[in-house]
Each structure stands twice: as C-alpha cells, then as structure tokens.
Enzyme design. Sequence first.
Site, PDB file in Angstrom:
ATOM      1  N   CYS A   1      77.078 -59.682 -54.744  1.00  0.00           N
ATOM      2  CA  CYS A   1      77.499 -60.282 -56.015  1.00  0.00           C
ATOM      3  C   CYS A   1      77.671 -59.244 -57.133  1.00  0.00           C
ATOM      4  O   CYS A   1      78.060 -59.609 -58.244  1.00  0.00           O
ATOM      5  CB  CYS A   1      76.506 -61.358 -56.427  1.00  0.00           C
ATOM      6  SG  CYS A   1      76.238 -62.574 -55.128  1.00  0.00           S
TER       7      CYS A   1
ATOM      8  N   HIS B   1      73.642 -62.411 -65.450  1.00  0.00           N
ATOM      9  CA  HIS B   1      74.017 -62.804 -64.097  1.00  0.00           C
ATOM     10  C   HIS B   1      73.656 -64.278 -63.929  1.00  0.00           C
ATOM     11  O   HIS B   1      74.444 -65.039 -63.405  1.00  0.00           O
ATOM     12  CB  HIS B   1      73.286 -61.917 -63.088  1.00  0.00           C
ATOM     13  CG  HIS B   1      73.728 -62.119 -61.679  1.00  0.00           C
ATOM     14  ND1 HIS B   1      75.023 -61.930 -61.268  1.00  0.00           N
ATOM     15  CD2 HIS B   1      73.055 -62.523 -60.569  1.00  0.00           C
ATOM     16  CE1 HIS B   1      75.129 -62.195 -59.974  1.00  0.00           C
ATOM     17  NE2 HIS B   1      73.943 -62.562 -59.521  1.00  0.00           N
TER      18      HIS B   1
ATOM     19  N   GLU C   1      65.548 -61.646 -64.224  1.00  0.00           N
ATOM     20  CA  GLU C   1      66.548 -61.094 -65.148  1.00  0.00           C
ATOM     21  C   GLU C   1      66.102 -61.261 -66.595  1.00  0.00           C
ATOM     22  O   GLU C   1      66.270 -60.349 -67.418  1.00  0.00           O
ATOM     23  CB  GLU C   1      67.906 -61.764 -64.944  1.00  0.00           C
ATOM     24  CG  GLU C   1      68.983 -61.178 -65.870  1.00  0.00           C
ATOM     25  CD  GLU C   1      70.357 -61.769 -65.655  1.00  0.00           C
ATOM     26  OE1 GLU C   1      70.473 -62.814 -64.983  1.00  0.00           O
ATOM     27  OE2 GLU C   1      71.336 -61.173 -66.177  1.00  0.00           O
TER      28      GLU C   1
ATOM     29  N   LYS D   1      77.670 -69.219 -65.405  1.00  0.00           N
ATOM     30  CA  LYS D   1      77.726 -69.792 -64.046  1.00  0.00           C
ATOM     31  C   LYS D   1      77.517 -71.308 -64.011  1.00  0.00           C
ATOM     32  O   LYS D   1      77.849 -71.944 -63.020  1.00  0.00           O
ATOM     33  CB  LYS D   1      76.737 -69.060 -63.149  1.00  0.00           C
ATOM     34  CG  LYS D   1      77.194 -67.626 -62.831  1.00  0.00           C
ATOM     35  CD  LYS D   1      76.300 -66.965 -61.822  1.00  0.00           C
ATOM     36  CE  LYS D   1      76.859 -65.585 -61.426  1.00  0.00           C
ATOM     37  NZ  LYS D   1      76.808 -64.595 -62.505  1.00  0.00           N
TER      38      LYS D   1
ATOM     39  N   HIS E   1      79.192 -69.790 -59.450  1.00  0.00           N
ATOM     40  CA  HIS E   1      78.923 -68.412 -59.039  1.00  0.00           C
ATOM     41  C   HIS E   1      80.098 -67.971 -58.170  1.00  0.00           C
ATOM     42  O   HIS E   1      80.254 -68.436 -57.047  1.00  0.00           O
ATOM     43  CB  HIS E   1      77.615 -68.346 -58.264  1.00  0.00           C
ATOM     44  CG  HIS E   1      77.166 -66.949 -57.954  1.00  0.00           C
ATOM     45  ND1 HIS E   1      77.913 -65.835 -58.262  1.00  0.00           N
ATOM     46  CD2 HIS E   1      76.024 -66.486 -57.366  1.00  0.00           C
ATOM     47  CE1 HIS E   1      77.260 -64.750 -57.884  1.00  0.00           C
ATOM     48  NE2 HIS E   1      76.122 -65.114 -57.338  1.00  0.00           N
TER      49      HIS E   1
ATOM     50  N   PHE F   1      72.681 -59.479 -53.459  1.00  0.00           N
ATOM     51  CA  PHE F   1      71.856 -59.326 -52.266  1.00  0.00           C
ATOM     52  C   PHE F   1      71.873 -57.853 -51.855  1.00  0.00           C
ATOM     53  O   PHE F   1      72.876 -57.167 -52.003  1.00  0.00           O
ATOM     54  CB  PHE F   1      72.433 -60.142 -51.103  1.00  0.00           C
ATOM     55  CG  PHE F   1      72.047 -61.586 -51.100  1.00  0.00           C
ATOM     56  CD1 PHE F   1      70.762 -61.985 -51.389  1.00  0.00           C
ATOM     57  CD2 PHE F   1      72.977 -62.549 -50.768  1.00  0.00           C
ATOM     58  CE1 PHE F   1      70.407 -63.324 -51.358  1.00  0.00           C
ATOM     59  CE2 PHE F   1      72.636 -63.895 -50.735  1.00  0.00           C
ATOM     60  CZ  PHE F   1      71.348 -64.286 -51.036  1.00  0.00           C
TER      61      PHE F   1
END
Lengths: 258, 389
Positions: free
Chosen positions: B152, B286, B297, B314, B319, B377
């Site tokens: 991502c 994010h 985060e 998002k 996403h 990831f």
Amino acid sequence: MRPVSLVAASLFCPAGIGANGLGPAAPGPVPGFAPHAHGVPRKHLKTMTRAVQLGCAAVYAALEDWPTWRMVPAERRGLYVGASPQQGDAEDIEPALQAAGTPFTLGGFAERGVPMIPPLWLVKGLSNNILGYSSAQFDFQGDNGNWCDGGHGGSVALTNAVHAVAEGRVDLAVAGGADALVGAEALFGAPCAEGAAFLVLVAGEVGKTRVTAGLPTVEGAERDLGELGAAGVPIAIARQWLAGLLEVRAGGIHLFRD
Amino acid sequence: MRDVVITAVGLRCAAGSTPGLPDRSWGRPDPDGASLGVPLVARVDGVGEHVDFPDDRKGALAWAAAADAMVGAPAGGRRGVWLGTGLSSLTPDELVRDLYPHLRDGRFDRKALARDLDPDHPAPRRHLPERVTQVIAAAYGAHVAETSFSACAAAAMSIAEAARAVARGDVDMALAGGHDAMIHPIGLLSFVVLGALSTTVARPFDRRRDGFLIGEGAAVLRLEAESDARARGAPILARWLGAGTSVDAHNVTAPHPDGHGAALAMTRALRDAGLTPADVDYVNAHGTGTPVGDRAESLAIRRVLGDVPVSSFKGAVGHTVAAAGAVELALCLACFRDGLLPGTVGLEEPDPECPANVLVANVAKRPRVILSNSFGFGGQNCAVVIGAP
C-alpha cells in the site's frame, strides 16, 4: 554526492551457491539449497514462496560476507529488492476449491470454500516479502524499495540503491534480486531457472571497487543459466565480483567482458 | 538538485475523474462485494476499456489517468514513468477457466496448468505488474520505466523516486503515480480471509472501527523541474518538497505498535523538505480504519507533528491499496485549490486511543504544506510533503 563502494556479494544460481556458482550450468533450480541452512528462520518457511526463501537466504549470505554491517545504525541501513509478484500458492486454495463442489460456483466457493483458505494466503504472494522478512531479521529501518520490472527488476533495485547511498539517504545498502521461474517455461518461451544475488554497497571509498549512480546493466550475460527474471542482473554482477573480474575504471564498475 | 513541481494530474477514483473532495455518498453497496459478505466498496464508475488492457481494470484506470496527466505536456524532452501497483489477484473467470479444470483429486496438476497457459492470452500478461508501466512509457516516449511493488506504499514510493529523478536531472518530465483494482470476489477474498475489511462501514480513527472499505483507482501526477514549468508558463498545482521512507523491521503484516517506522518516515520527509513540524498545516493520514494501524499511525503523528490537523480519505474513496499514495496525493491538490482541510468520512466517535488531532468535519483553511502518509504490508512506509503553488 558521496562515493559508493561495492564490498560484498552473495550468489545463489543454477550453478551453485557462493563460489560454487561460478561455473557453467543448465537452467534449473539452485542445487543444494536448503533455506534453513542458509539463514532463513524456520518459523517463516511456510509463509514464504521459493523466491522469497532464495532472496532472504541471499540477503543473509551477503551480510555474512561483510560482517562490518553491524556497525552501521539500523536507521542507516537500506534494503533494495527486485522481485516478481507471487500469486498466493495455488496449493493453498486447493481444499477450498474442492469444497466448492462441482460444477464450480462462486456461491458454493464463498459458502464452503472460503473458511478453508489460510489467512496468510494473500500475504504469501506479496512481492515485497523479501524486504519485509529480511528487514525484520536484520533490523534494517532505513530508506528502501521493492520493484517488479521483470528482468530489469534487479537492475532497478541496484540503481536506486546506489543513488540512495550517494545522496546520503543510507550509509549501507543491500541490493539485488530474486526469482523462481522454474515451471514457467510456457510463459517465457525459454528455459527458466531460479536464483538470487545481493550486493552490499557502502558509502565512502572502501576496498577497491567503486560504483557510480548510473549502474549499467549486464546485457546478454548469463543467458546460459536460463531466464532468471529479477535475479538476472544481480547474479551476473555477483558472479563477476566473486570471480574477481570486476574492474575499477573511471566511470565506475566495468561489468562487461571485453 | 533542481526544485520540482506538480504541473498536472490525472485521477480515477470513487471521488470522480478530476480532483475533488470526499463526500459521504461514495461508499455504496456492490453486488460483487455482497457475494462475499462485504457490504460496501468504493467502485469507480465509467471505466473504459483500452485495447492494451483487456480484462485489466487497473490498467484501464491507469491509462486514463496518465492521459489526463499528459494534457498540456511539453513536447519532447527526456521522460520517465514511475508507477506503483499491487497483486493482480485472480479474477473469477481465471479461477474457473485456468485453475479449476486442473484440480484433480484435490490437488492441482501444475504441469498441465503450466502447459495450458497460453502466453498470448491476456490473463498471464495481465499478471505482469510492469506491463502497465511499460505500455504507458512506450505511448509517451519515456526512456525510464519503473514499477514499485511496495504494497500500500507503492504509489507514494514511485512518486518519491520520480521526484528524485527530476531533481537530479535524469529526466525532464515524470509521470508518477499508482493503480490498483481488487473489487472482484477473489480480490476481496484476499482481504476477507485476513479479516481486514470492515463488516459495516469504514470508520478511520473511530472508537468502533473494524477494518477498511475496499476501493479502486489510479492517479498519475506530472512532475517537472520548476524552472522548466515557469519558463513556459505552465500551471503549477503544487511544489514537491520532499519524501521519507522507512521499514518497520517488525512484522510483515502488522505495523509496529508504537508507529516507530511511520514516525521515521515522517521525520525523514520533513528533513528532506528542510521543514520543521510546525511548518506542516495538514496530514493526509494512511488511516485505513483498522484497529491496530490507526492507533499506531496516530501515535506516530502526535510524536512527530504534535497537534497538526489530520484526516483520512479512506472512509470516502476506500482503500485503493497500491494506488492509495497517488490517489490521495491527487486529492490533496484539491485541498490547496479549495482552501479546505477535509473531515474524515465515517468518523463519528474519535477513539481516545488515537491521540492525533483527527478532523471529524471539514475546516475552511488554505494549507501551505501537506504531509501524506502511505504504509504497506511488509512494513514499508513512505511520507511525502508537498507545498501550495
């Protein structure tokens, strides 16, 4: 811009591992490769594809070849990888497909098959697994990158690694590529192989081999080993490094055999 | 090193085909998602096909975004294309056509599978992630083509590499961004088995958050040297200020619980931009809506940037996975344009465990500096900083 030096390299190719990989060989698997014997933690093996196992072993071997890496702070160590994406292993969804019944329907698959799919099915196929596992294993927290550019992937990784060291984003870069293409002959129309190689690049004038930011690719080299995908260029460079054939000239490493 | 600016953008996401701002109507029921128990997805309407990308939705999205980004581009010059992409998960058709027929007694006949895969069939080529980059590079005469695959964080990583190449003078113009499209049953399945998708609606930083809303999209930015753009009077949408990357070095699937890697990326981005934390007016988080990720985060943002206003797109556009860094940076351009710090769609009860200053509602304020986060990831993190034109 800072000078960049090549100080170590690892090699896993169809001809063998390390110095044993310098001779000729037919395309195919890496002989004698046992991941856990080459530094890959056993606990991760089930969630690694063959290419990831090869890549992680090659990162380990490259660092073993230059133990001084531990002197570089974790935040100044960078990892740069060329690797192909791996579809989640088909074998992992066999039971789910079987459970879906015949004829196959998405509804049956969703109802009876999905619960049988391992949770890490997606994760196993991610191209950046070499980077993820190796950075955790060796505590690399610095600048990084992972590229999927077919046969150029390893070259892109090396080029960007040299830039990162030269521009001061990291003081040490481990860069290379890995791929496992045995069985994919129908897609490539050529004999396929597997392998991995990683180089250790450091800031400053260390040893005798300098690298410039415009790191050239090795065109046409090592074709006798078969299609190696993202590992092709790193393997070509590592073989020449280990054979003592790399020369220092103005403009950086001379990679081509004259 | 040359100063770099963003002179054009192409965007395809649930927000529309031009830069826009989040709206609560974007998440809606989708029949594909419903078949796997996923109530909401953020699909892009009106995606055309392209002859080079049959059966490849993300390729078509990227092609359209790149075409928009090339409108008004200068002729000639050295060009490069940097795109981030993700797993082109098997489509249902491929599952039925390519895999299922080779299942014998519960095991795949891999030799038969390999033998039957036709290299001229679009499906195998669709799974080559570099293909979209190469087609776009060839179409626009680019001599550099790089494809980041950093989960991502892929699109943000690509944009950062492109900006460095323009700054060094390796190219005169870069097309940079990302694309992804996983809204089909098998793509969704990947996240379902991980337990990453929300079972209700995405609620970034909310006390009740339980996962993300899957989206799809593509965005491509055109980057040029500021001197070149100003010399020909090109419109400047934003100034590129810097980027920072890091690796969590912690776990392939889970972020560092304290957001250590995220904080490193943001700190490096600020250093690269030559800015202090006080210079940042807004953070595009994010903010996926997962319990662990949002907390990590927000801890990192609080530690590095203090009380700066934060929101996540998002909840509105979903996403967009590997495209997220580009899609959301494109939307940040609209924040400059419209003088607005957007609220977080889906956020109703801010989680006290997420200590960042997360915006629930829109705030009318024209930001000067925006920092945008992308985490993937594998533990890869990338923060980028852009400035008002």
